[in-house]
Scaffold this active site. Structure first.
Site, short mmCIF file in Angstrom:
data_model
loop_
_atom_site.label_atom_id
_atom_site.label_comp_id
_atom_site.label_asym_id
_atom_site.label_seq_id
_atom_site.Cartn_x
_atom_site.Cartn_y
_atom_site.Cartn_z
N ASP A 164 -4.67 -0.18 -1.23
CA ASP A 164 -4.03 -1.17 -0.36
C ASP A 164 -3.70 -2.43 -1.15
O ASP A 164 -4.50 -2.91 -1.96
CB ASP A 164 -5.02 -1.52 0.78
CG ASP A 164 -4.42 -2.38 1.86
OD1 ASP A 164 -3.49 -1.92 2.53
OD2 ASP A 164 -4.89 -3.53 2.03
N GLU A 175 0.06 0.90 -2.96
CA GLU A 175 1.03 0.15 -2.18
C GLU A 175 1.43 -1.07 -3.01
O GLU A 175 0.63 -1.99 -3.15
CB GLU A 175 0.39 -0.28 -0.85
CG GLU A 175 1.34 -1.02 0.04
CD GLU A 175 0.63 -1.90 1.07
OE1 GLU A 175 1.23 -2.13 2.12
OE2 GLU A 175 -0.49 -2.38 0.81
C1 NOJ Z 1 -1.35 -3.13 4.01
C2 NOJ Z 1 -1.59 -2.19 5.14
O1 NOJ Z 1 -0.62 -1.16 5.09
C3 NOJ Z 1 -1.49 -3.00 6.42
O2 NOJ Z 1 -1.54 -2.15 7.55
C4 NOJ Z 1 -2.59 -4.03 6.45
O3 NOJ Z 1 -2.42 -4.87 7.56
C5 NOJ Z 1 -2.56 -4.89 5.18
N1 NOJ Z 1 -2.41 -4.14 3.98
C6 NOJ Z 1 -3.84 -5.68 5.06
O4 NOJ Z 1 -4.87 -4.81 4.64
#
Ligand code: NOJ
Length: 552
Positions: free
Chosen positions: A200, A242
């Site tokens: 993440d 990500e």
């Molecule tokens: C990215 C995640 O995909 C999202 O859903 C989340 O709110 C944020 N990171 C914070 O962790």
């Protein structure tokens, strides 16, 4: 040769608490997911990625963690998790989980201790400022729902940094103890059998935030150290990161194959939506041109929809407006000034031809496809729910109470309401009905994914764009040692006839392996190829019988 399993995988993303409830409490759980593994196996997915399953107050759908070494009690136990990994393995399915280490929940014992005592061993695990930083709103991720990135904590008497919501304090990655803890966390879950992690917020994890420094240093080397640690523990473990960043920065994340092996392709996703809005392949060609070359052993991950909004932040204003106008015209469909909080089926007007075309397009683009649960049956969204919850409604299994998701007797016990009426309500859209119907979208997904897995060039091949002379038709040749595939996709409603001429990667007679209908077979000259409006065809150009056999 190294076995890069993730380059030929099909990843299915599951939010456990909205997938299947096994005990009637209204919340999906691991035992429910185990009971539904055969659906995932039959779909043809080879890996499941679970959104966070850890203990959490769930103010951000589990992305606010209070214990990295546990499972949220409402979802089950660590024992259930190990059962899941085992049962999935029996079906040839690997398990990946989210790794959310940019921040914790403000209820995590580390933060509680850090805020309550300046001498706490955890104080320096977070990012503090004694004086009020001059720019409190710099780099906010959820504008409109987030007021600042620095908040004053009364208890600590200092300001703490939070890239996301104020209940998600950032961990201080400059602190070696925090890094050691991250290593422990990955070691723990690898020991329990996961095949990797969806990392993440990668760009923020490596950012070494300092108050009042608008250009904090990014520690890309940490990505390499992190990946080395992972590989030592389990050689075939993968990280899917990500990193929604500018194209020129992506190379740093791959780091010549020594840092992260797989990144979500956000650029391609946004440009694909622009291409679909315009019925023009140019934005896709532009994205393919801007993407850095993949270092050896690395891979992209493609997606149409995920659990967040469609993020259009890398398109310029005019382009964003075009996508909004086509797919999310009401202000209520839009989010954070840059995104669309809808599922794909409603965005495409529930037009079956366009839906198939869009997914056939995703599957033919370079990368490992990631599919969000519910896409395979064309689920809709519930705009009455706040923010991204609109696209996080329970899986629709059957035309049965609570869509077969839960046996809870009171609707208010459901973790989120099921979509029950209209074109996307569970009586109209559910797994059970589609399973019985050979012409359903689900049956289409099953065929498409099995064909995709047989045509390994889509995951592993290089990608050559061929100009068809039609702005709405994308022709890609995907060539690999195993053979070569031609993928034709018509983004527009008008029927086209394509003349390509023989291709370099070609050898012998081409074979139509998949399409929106039965077309007259392609000839070796690749001329007069018919393509219906929103049509698609996958044509095998070459097959190599060697160390790797392509079966179709
Ligand atoms: C990215 C995640 O995909 C999202 O859903 C989340 O709110 C944020 N990171 C914070 O962790």
């Amino acid at each position: 040769m190294a076995d890069y399993w993730f380059r030929e995988a099909v990843i299915y993303c599951v939010d456990v608490d909205t997938f299947q409830d096994s005990d009637g409490d209204g919340i999906g759980d691991l035992r429910g997911l185990i009971a539904r593994l055969d659906h995932i196996a039959r779909l043809g997915a080879t890996c499941v990625w679970l959104n966070p399953i850890h203990p959490s107050p769930e103010r951000d759908d589990g992305y606010d963690i209070t214990d990295y070494y546990g499972v949220r009690p409402s979802l089950g136990t660590l024992g259930d998790f190990v059962e899941l990994v085992h049962a999935a393995g029996d079906r040839g399915i690997r398990v990946m989980i989210d790794l959310v280490v940019n921040h914790t929940s403000d209820e995590h014992p580390w933060f509680r201790s850090a805020r309550s005592d300046p001498d706490s061993p955890y104080r320096d695990w977070y990012v503090w400022a004694k004086d009020e930083p001059s720019d409190l709103r710099q780099g906010m991720v959820f504008p409109g729902y987030q007021d600042s990135t620095w908040s004053f904590d009364e208890e600590a008497g200092e300001w703490y940094f939070h890239r996301f919501y104020d209940f998600q304090p950032d961990l201080n990655m400059a602190n070696p103890e925090v890094r050691r803890e991250v290593d422990k966390i990955i070691g723990f879950w690898l020991q329990l059998g996961v095949s990797g992690f969806r990392l993440d917020a990668a760009p923020f994890i490596i950012e070494l935030t300092v108050p009042d420094d608008p250009n904090p240093r990014q520690d890309f080397d940490w990505l390499g150290q992190f990946h080395r640690q992972l590989s030592w523990r389990r050689g075939d473990a993968v990280v899917l990161a990500e990193a929604n960043v500018e194209p020129h920065q992506l190379t740093e994340y791959f780091g010549d194959g020594l840092r992260l092996p797989m990144l979500f392709n956000f650029l391609l996703n946004q440009r694909t939506f622009l291409a679909l809005a315009r019925s023009d392949v140019a934005p896709i060609i532009q994205a393919l041109g801007e993407m850095p070359a993949l270092p050896h052993g690395c891979q992209w991950a493609t997606f149409m929809r995920n659990h967040d909004e469609v993020d259009l932040g890398r398109l310029v204003g005019r382009e964003q407006e075009e996508v909004f106008a086509a797919f999310g015209p009401d202000p209520d469909m839009q989010l954070y000034g840059r995104g669309i909080r809808r599922r794909l089926a409603p965005m495409l007007g529930n037009d079956r031809k366009r839906l198939e075309m869009a997914y056939a397009l995703q599957f033919s683009l370079p990368g490992t496809p990631v599919i969000r649960y519910g896409e395979e049956i064309g689920m809709g969204d519930d705009l009455a729910l706040p923010e991204r919850n609109a696209i996080r409604t329970p899986m629709q299994w059957a035309d049965a109470p609570n869509a077969g998701f839960s046996a809870a007797r009171r609707k208010r016990d459901l973790v989120r309401p099921v979509i029950s009426t209209g074109d996307f309500g569970y009586p109209a859209v559910n797994v059970e009905d589609q399973q019985r119907d050979a012409s359903s979208l689900l049956a289409w997904f099953q065929r498409a994914i099995l064909t995709l897995r047989e045509c390994v060039e889509f995951g592993t091949g290089d990608c050559q764009y061929v100009d068809t002379g039609h702005r709405d038709v994308l022709a890609l040749v995907r060539a690999a040692p195993s053979g070569a595939m031609l993928a034709l996709t018509n983004l527009g409603p008008t029927k086209r006839t394509i003349d390509l001429g023989p291709q370099e990667a070609q050898d012998g007679d081409p074979i139509d392996v998949f399409g929106d209908r039965d077309y007259a077979p392609a000839s070796g000259q690749l001329e007069g190829l018919e393509l219906a409006g929103y049509g698609y065809r996958w044509i095998r150009l070459r097959r190599t019988i060697g160390d790797r056999v392509a079966t179709r």
